[in-house]
Design a protein around this motif. Structure first.
Motif, PDB file in Angstrom:
ATOM      1  N   PHE A 180       0.891  -1.145   0.000  1.00 41.71           N
ATOM      2  CA  PHE A 180       0.000   0.000   0.000  1.00 41.71           C
ATOM      3  C   PHE A 180       0.935   1.202   0.000  1.00 41.71           C
ATOM      4  CE2 PHE A 180      -3.907   2.113   1.017  1.00 41.71           C
ATOM      5  CZ  PHE A 180      -3.531   3.217   1.754  1.00 41.71           C
ATOM      6  N   TYR A 181       0.711   2.156  -0.860  1.00 38.51           N
ATOM      7  CA  TYR A 181       1.659   3.263  -0.993  1.00 38.51           C
ATOM      8  C   TYR A 181       0.991   4.597  -0.697  1.00 38.51           C
ATOM      9  CZ  TYR A 181       4.334  -0.246  -3.501  1.00 38.51           C
ATOM     10  OH  TYR A 181       5.007  -1.384  -3.848  1.00 38.51           O
ATOM     11  N   ARG A 182       1.723   5.464  -0.026  1.00 37.59           N
ATOM     12  CA  ARG A 182       1.309   6.850   0.128  1.00 37.59           C
ATOM     13  C   ARG A 182       2.070   7.678  -0.895  1.00 37.59           C
ATOM     14  NH1 ARG A 182       1.454   7.805   6.628  1.00 37.59           N
ATOM     15  NH2 ARG A 182      -0.431   6.623   7.077  1.00 37.59           N
ATOM     16  N   ILE A 183       1.397   8.655  -1.452  1.00 39.24           N
ATOM     17  CA  ILE A 183       2.050   9.599  -2.353  1.00 39.24           C
ATOM     18  C   ILE A 183       2.458  10.780  -1.480  1.00 39.24           C
ATOM     19  CG2 ILE A 183       1.764  11.060  -4.377  1.00 39.24           C
ATOM     20  CD1 ILE A 183      -0.480   9.072  -5.234  1.00 39.24           C
ATOM     21  N   VAL A 184       3.769  10.987  -1.347  1.00 41.29           N
ATOM     22  CA  VAL A 184       4.271  11.969  -0.396  1.00 41.29           C
ATOM     23  C   VAL A 184       5.251  12.936  -1.041  1.00 41.29           C
ATOM     24  CG1 VAL A 184       3.975  10.455   1.591  1.00 41.29           C
ATOM     25  CG2 VAL A 184       6.134  10.453   0.379  1.00 41.29           C
ATOM     26  N   VAL A 185       5.366  14.103  -0.426  1.00 42.92           N
ATOM     27  CA  VAL A 185       6.372  15.096  -0.791  1.00 42.92           C
ATOM     28  C   VAL A 185       7.513  14.915   0.197  1.00 42.92           C
ATOM     29  CG1 VAL A 185       6.864  17.547  -1.035  1.00 42.92           C
ATOM     30  CG2 VAL A 185       4.585  16.674  -1.567  1.00 42.92           C
TER      31      VAL A 185
ATOM     32  N   TYR B  37      -2.948   8.387  -1.676  1.00 40.99           N
ATOM     33  CA  TYR B  37      -2.490   7.011  -1.569  1.00 40.99           C
ATOM     34  C   TYR B  37      -2.765   6.250  -2.853  1.00 40.99           C
ATOM     35  CZ  TYR B  37      -7.402   5.916  -0.615  1.00 40.99           C
ATOM     36  OH  TYR B  37      -8.768   5.804  -0.705  1.00 40.99           O
ATOM     37  N   TYR B  38      -2.108   5.101  -2.970  1.00 38.79           N
ATOM     38  CA  TYR B  38      -2.245   4.214  -4.122  1.00 38.79           C
ATOM     39  C   TYR B  38      -2.248   2.786  -3.608  1.00 38.79           C
ATOM     40  CZ  TYR B  38      -0.631   1.496  -8.172  1.00 38.79           C
ATOM     41  OH  TYR B  38      -0.488   0.562  -9.154  1.00 38.79           O
ATOM     42  N   ASN B  39      -3.318   2.053  -3.907  1.00 37.23           N
ATOM     43  CA  ASN B  39      -3.431   0.663  -3.483  1.00 37.23           C
ATOM     44  C   ASN B  39      -3.499  -0.216  -4.727  1.00 37.23           C
ATOM     45  OD1 ASN B  39      -3.943  -1.784  -2.338  1.00 37.23           O
ATOM     46  ND2 ASN B  39      -5.674  -1.108  -1.102  1.00 37.23           N
ATOM     47  N   PRO B  40      -2.391  -0.834  -5.127  1.00 41.54           N
ATOM     48  CA  PRO B  40      -2.382  -1.630  -6.356  1.00 41.54           C
ATOM     49  C   PRO B  40      -3.185  -2.924  -6.256  1.00 41.54           C
ATOM     50  CG  PRO B  40      -0.288  -1.833  -5.231  1.00 41.54           C
ATOM     51  CD  PRO B  40      -1.086  -0.802  -4.484  1.00 41.54           C
ATOM     52  N   LEU B  41      -3.501  -3.375  -5.061  1.00 40.41           N
ATOM     53  CA  LEU B  41      -4.219  -4.639  -4.903  1.00 40.41           C
ATOM     54  C   LEU B  41      -5.724  -4.491  -5.117  1.00 40.41           C
ATOM     55  CD1 LEU B  41      -2.343  -6.128  -1.837  1.00 40.41           C
ATOM     56  CD2 LEU B  41      -1.953  -6.554  -4.257  1.00 40.41           C
ATOM     57  N   LYS B  42      -6.254  -3.311  -4.952  1.00 45.75           N
ATOM     58  CA  LYS B  42      -7.692  -3.087  -5.140  1.00 45.75           C
ATOM     59  C   LYS B  42      -7.938  -2.396  -6.476  1.00 45.75           C
ATOM     60  CE  LYS B  42      -9.204  -2.989  -0.389  1.00 45.75           C
ATOM     61  NZ  LYS B  42      -9.946  -2.249   0.631  1.00 45.75           N
ATOM     62  N   GLU B  43      -7.567  -3.074  -7.546  1.00 50.41           N
ATOM     63  CA  GLU B  43      -7.770  -2.581  -8.912  1.00 50.41           C
ATOM     64  C   GLU B  43      -7.245  -1.160  -9.086  1.00 50.41           C
ATOM     65  OE1 GLU B  43     -11.855  -3.108  -9.917  1.00 50.41           O
ATOM     66  OE2 GLU B  43     -11.843  -5.201  -9.296  1.00 50.41           O
ATOM     67  N   GLY B  44      -6.084  -0.902  -8.528  1.00 48.70           N
ATOM     68  CA  GLY B  44      -5.461   0.406  -8.692  1.00 48.70           C
ATOM     69  C   GLY B  44      -6.205   1.526  -7.993  1.00 48.70           C
ATOM     70  N   GLU B  45      -6.688   1.286  -6.790  1.00 43.81           N
ATOM     71  CA  GLU B  45      -7.393   2.312  -6.024  1.00 43.81           C
ATOM     72  C   GLU B  45      -6.436   3.469  -5.735  1.00 43.81           C
ATOM     73  OE1 GLU B  45      -9.693   2.772  -1.756  1.00 43.81           O
ATOM     74  OE2 GLU B  45      -8.619   0.946  -2.209  1.00 43.81           O
TER      75      GLU B  45
ATOM     76  N   ILE C 198      -5.979  11.219  -4.662  1.00 41.98           N
ATOM     77  CA  ILE C 198      -4.973  12.277  -4.721  1.00 41.98           C
ATOM     78  C   ILE C 198      -5.631  13.616  -4.402  1.00 41.98           C
ATOM     79  CG2 ILE C 198      -3.353  13.522  -6.202  1.00 41.98           C
ATOM     80  CD1 ILE C 198      -3.158  11.038  -7.914  1.00 41.98           C
ATOM     81  N   ASP C 199      -4.940  14.440  -3.628  1.00 40.44           N
ATOM     82  CA  ASP C 199      -5.342  15.826  -3.421  1.00 40.44           C
ATOM     83  C   ASP C 199      -4.737  16.615  -4.588  1.00 40.44           C
ATOM     84  OD1 ASP C 199      -5.919  18.386  -2.646  1.00 40.44           O
ATOM     85  OD2 ASP C 199      -5.107  18.183  -0.616  1.00 40.44           O
ATOM     86  N   VAL C 200      -5.522  16.785  -5.634  1.00 45.20           N
ATOM     87  CA  VAL C 200      -5.029  17.353  -6.892  1.00 45.20           C
ATOM     88  C   VAL C 200      -4.524  18.779  -6.701  1.00 45.20           C
ATOM     89  CG1 VAL C 200      -5.675  17.973  -9.244  1.00 45.20           C
ATOM     90  CG2 VAL C 200      -6.529  15.858  -8.243  1.00 45.20           C
ATOM     91  N   GLU C 201      -5.249  19.583  -5.953  1.00 45.67           N
ATOM     92  CA  GLU C 201      -4.844  20.986  -5.767  1.00 45.67           C
ATOM     93  C   GLU C 201      -3.473  21.092  -5.102  1.00 45.67           C
ATOM     94  OE1 GLU C 201      -6.402  23.596  -7.027  1.00 45.67           O
ATOM     95  OE2 GLU C 201      -7.823  22.172  -7.895  1.00 45.67           O
TER      96      GLU C 201
END
Length: 95
Positions: free
Chosen positions: A16-21, A38-46, A49-52
């Motif tokens: 399970f991955y967090r997208i971090v600065v 976050y990015y969860n590759p096991l749940k069909e690429g769940e 992202i906080d786009v702003e």
């Protein structure tokens, strides 16, 4: 240099991955400045992202890793950054 990259969380065989600065000199799972989603590759690429905030960090000069850049492209983050930096095509053709 500030990077936007993935930091691994979760258990063994259940990534399970967090997208971090993060500062580029820090370890992969070290301390980070801000979490953008976050990015969860096991749940069909769940992915969430906080786009702003992602756009703000990229405009400040943070460099996304290759994997994060691909994820951002799917969500249109890179397109928004390009539009903000260089203006929209409609504005350029209207002049």
């Amino acid at each position: 240099m500030v990077r936007i990259r993935l930091t691994r969380m979760g258990k063994r065989h259940q990534p399970f991955y967090r997208i971090v600065v993060v500062d580029s000199r820090k370890r992969r799972d070290g301390a980070y400045i801000e979490s953008l989603g976050y990015y969860n590759p096991l749940k069909e690429g769940e992915i969430k992202i906080d786009v702003e905030r992602a756009v703000e960090w990229i405009l400040k000069g943070a460099q996304p890793s290759d994997t994060v850049r691909d994820i951002f492209r799917k969500f249109g983050v890179m397109k928004r950054v390009h539009e903000i930096k260089y203006g929209k095509k409609e504005e350029a053709t209207a002049e």
